[in-house]
Design a protein around this motif. Structure first.
Motif, short mmCIF file in Angstrom:
data_model
loop_
_atom_site.label_atom_id
_atom_site.label_comp_id
_atom_site.label_asym_id
_atom_site.label_seq_id
_atom_site.Cartn_x
_atom_site.Cartn_y
_atom_site.Cartn_z
N THR A 152 -2.22 -22.44 5.17
CA THR A 152 -0.71 -23.10 5.01
C THR A 152 0.18 -21.69 5.35
N ASP A 153 -0.25 -20.59 5.75
CA ASP A 153 0.63 -19.70 6.03
C ASP A 153 0.55 -19.04 7.49
N LEU A 154 1.60 -18.26 8.02
CA LEU A 154 1.73 -17.99 9.30
C LEU A 154 1.23 -16.66 9.40
N VAL A 155 1.12 -15.89 8.38
CA VAL A 155 0.42 -14.63 8.08
C VAL A 155 -0.72 -14.86 7.46
N GLN A 156 -1.93 -14.27 7.80
CA GLN A 156 -3.16 -14.13 7.32
C GLN A 156 -3.68 -13.02 6.39
N GLY A 157 -4.50 -13.32 5.55
CA GLY A 157 -4.98 -12.02 4.75
C GLY A 157 -5.38 -11.04 5.71
N TRP A 158 -6.29 -11.12 6.66
CA TRP A 158 -6.92 -9.98 7.46
C TRP A 158 -5.90 -9.22 8.21
N MET A 159 -4.57 -10.14 8.45
CA MET A 159 -3.60 -9.36 9.31
C MET A 159 -2.90 -8.26 8.23
N ALA A 160 -2.83 -8.69 7.01
CA ALA A 160 -2.24 -7.75 5.94
C ALA A 160 -2.76 -6.55 5.81
N LEU A 161 -4.34 -6.63 5.75
CA LEU A 161 -5.35 -5.55 5.76
C LEU A 161 -5.10 -4.66 6.84
N LYS A 162 -4.80 -5.23 8.00
CA LYS A 162 -4.90 -4.42 9.26
C LYS A 162 -3.49 -3.77 9.41
N PHE A 163 -2.59 -4.40 8.81
CA PHE A 163 -1.20 -3.82 8.54
C PHE A 163 -1.28 -2.50 7.89
N GLY A 164 -2.14 -2.83 6.74
CA GLY A 164 -2.16 -1.49 5.78
C GLY A 164 -2.96 -0.49 6.34
N ARG A 165 -4.17 -0.65 7.27
CA ARG A 165 -4.94 0.48 7.78
C ARG A 165 -3.85 1.06 8.78
N TRP A 166 -2.81 0.30 9.60
CA TRP A 166 -1.99 0.83 10.44
C TRP A 166 -1.07 1.77 9.89
N LEU A 167 -0.77 1.42 8.70
CA LEU A 167 0.18 2.25 7.84
C LEU A 167 -0.18 3.64 7.35
N ASP A 168 -1.57 3.49 6.95
CA ASP A 168 -2.15 4.74 6.46
C ASP A 168 -3.60 4.85 6.94
N PRO A 169 -3.64 5.01 8.49
CA PRO A 169 -4.95 4.96 9.27
C PRO A 169 -6.23 5.73 8.57
N ASP A 170 -5.70 7.25 8.06
CA ASP A 170 -6.63 8.02 7.50
C ASP A 170 -6.70 8.00 6.15
N LYS A 171 -6.04 7.19 5.35
CA LYS A 171 -6.24 7.14 4.10
C LYS A 171 -5.59 8.51 3.29
N THR A 172 -4.81 9.09 4.11
CA THR A 172 -4.18 10.28 3.64
C THR A 172 -3.45 10.26 2.39
N TYR A 173 -2.70 8.77 2.17
CA TYR A 173 -1.91 8.89 1.05
C TYR A 173 -2.34 7.71 0.06
#
Length: 333
Positions: free
Chosen positions: A227-248
């Motif tokens: 029932t949503d326009l944004v999906q769970g896998w999208m949020a997780l991918k956005f998170g990886r793009w925000l901190d790609p090397d898990k630096t923070y």
């Protein structure tokens, strides 16, 4: 949805238009046999959600983020609401001003747009115009750097820069910060950044369907996907793009990993049918235990960023009235 707005290259406009029409036919057929996304949603509501979901999916999986952005921005379904709001670019090209024709206050809204930190376009401008019209205040929208090209801390730095820009001429208590989705994440993290730097807090922080945990959090990331326009896998991918090397790390970059006691008052709105629902509810409950000044309203019948439905949905109308009233009260407008 009463109209559509096109932008960009013809090939993307055509592809998006064909996709929209295919979805209209599919949803219409499903409704004819009683297969609705939600029992109380009409055809146009479901079409809009499925179309935006498709556009996000294409953009995030096509292998070329610039191409994906161009496709995503090529067609915007619009409500019949008219916003007599003028748009002005700043001299440095790093932000936009949205000036409502009905402006009657010195309050300024610092609007941090959504889009997973990755997208910006017609939809961002439309949301800013809507906020300007309803708050009757000038809205300042920074054109912050986007992921995946620019990982954290680029966005946090740009938010601080925008704040410093505004506060050169406007008292902090005359500024309300509003962010939707990833912009809600940005707004909440801005409060922490201001605290760290010893800067004064804004009069109010409003999070609209805010992303409060960049990791996997809550059953709704799966159960509310239908029932949503944004999906769970999208949020997780956005998170990886925000901190790609898990630096923070997830803890440092998630609002739910921080204590907001003593910071600006926080007002949050969420949809009961959105994928981020559980993390938003958990964040609000956690902050209450810390003693933060926080209020959460949930509209059970709504998806992510439902405020954009404006006058076409009762819940959206109520939500926008609440936002405007709280901004006026917080800034003594």
């Amino acid at each position: 949805m009463s109209s559509i707005a096109f932008a960009g290259a013809t090939k993307h406009r055509i592809a998006s238009f064909l996709t929209l029409n295919r979805i209209i036919l599919q949803v219409s057929a499903r409704h004819c046999i009683g297969k609705k996304m939600a029992p109380d949603w009409d055809i146009l509501t479901e079409v809009g959600i499925r179309f935006i979901r498709h556009q996000f999916t294409y953009a995030m999986t096509c292998g070329d983020i610039e191409k994906g952005r161009a496709r995503f921005n090529s067609l915007l379904p619009k409500t019949p609401d008219i916003y007599p709001v003028s748009i002005r670019n700043t001299a440095d090209g790093k932000a936009k001003w949205f000036i409502p024709g009905n402006c009657n206050t010195d309050t300024i809204v610092l609007y941090l747009h959504g889009g997973g930190y990755t997208f910006r376009g017609q939809v961002s401008d439309r949301f800013a115009q809507m906020l300007a019209q309803h708050t009757k205040a000038r809205v300042f929208m920074p054109l912050y750097r986007l992921t995946p090209e620019h990982a954290h801390p680029a966005q946090a730095e740009d938010a601080i820069a925008a704040w410093q820009n505004l506060t050169l001429h406007t008292p902090p208590k005359q500024i309300a910060v509003i962010g939707d989705s990833a912009g809600g994440h940005m707004a909440l993290m801005l409060l922490q950044g201001l605290k760290r730097l010893g800067f004064e807090q804004p009069a109010l922080c409003v999070g609209l369907s805010p992303w409060t945990d960049i990791g996997e959090h809550g059953d709704s990331m799966i159960t509310n996907n239908p029932t949503d326009l944004v999906q769970g896998w999208m949020a997780l991918k956005f998170g990886r793009w925000l901190d790609p090397d898990k630096t923070y790390g997830r803890q440092a970059l998630s609002p739910i990993g921080h204590n907001f006691e003593g910071l600006a008052p926080i007002y949050i709105q969420a949809g009961g049918r959105e994928m981020l629902r559980d993390m938003i509810v958990d964040f609000a409950r956690q902050q209450e235990t810390y003693g933060a000044d926080i209020t959460l309203d949930v509209w059970d019948d709504m998806p992510h960023n439902f405020q954009a439905y404006d006058t076409t949905k009762t819940s959206s109308t109520e939500a926008l009235k609440q936002i405007a009233a709280r901004v006026r009260k917080a800034t003594n407008a």
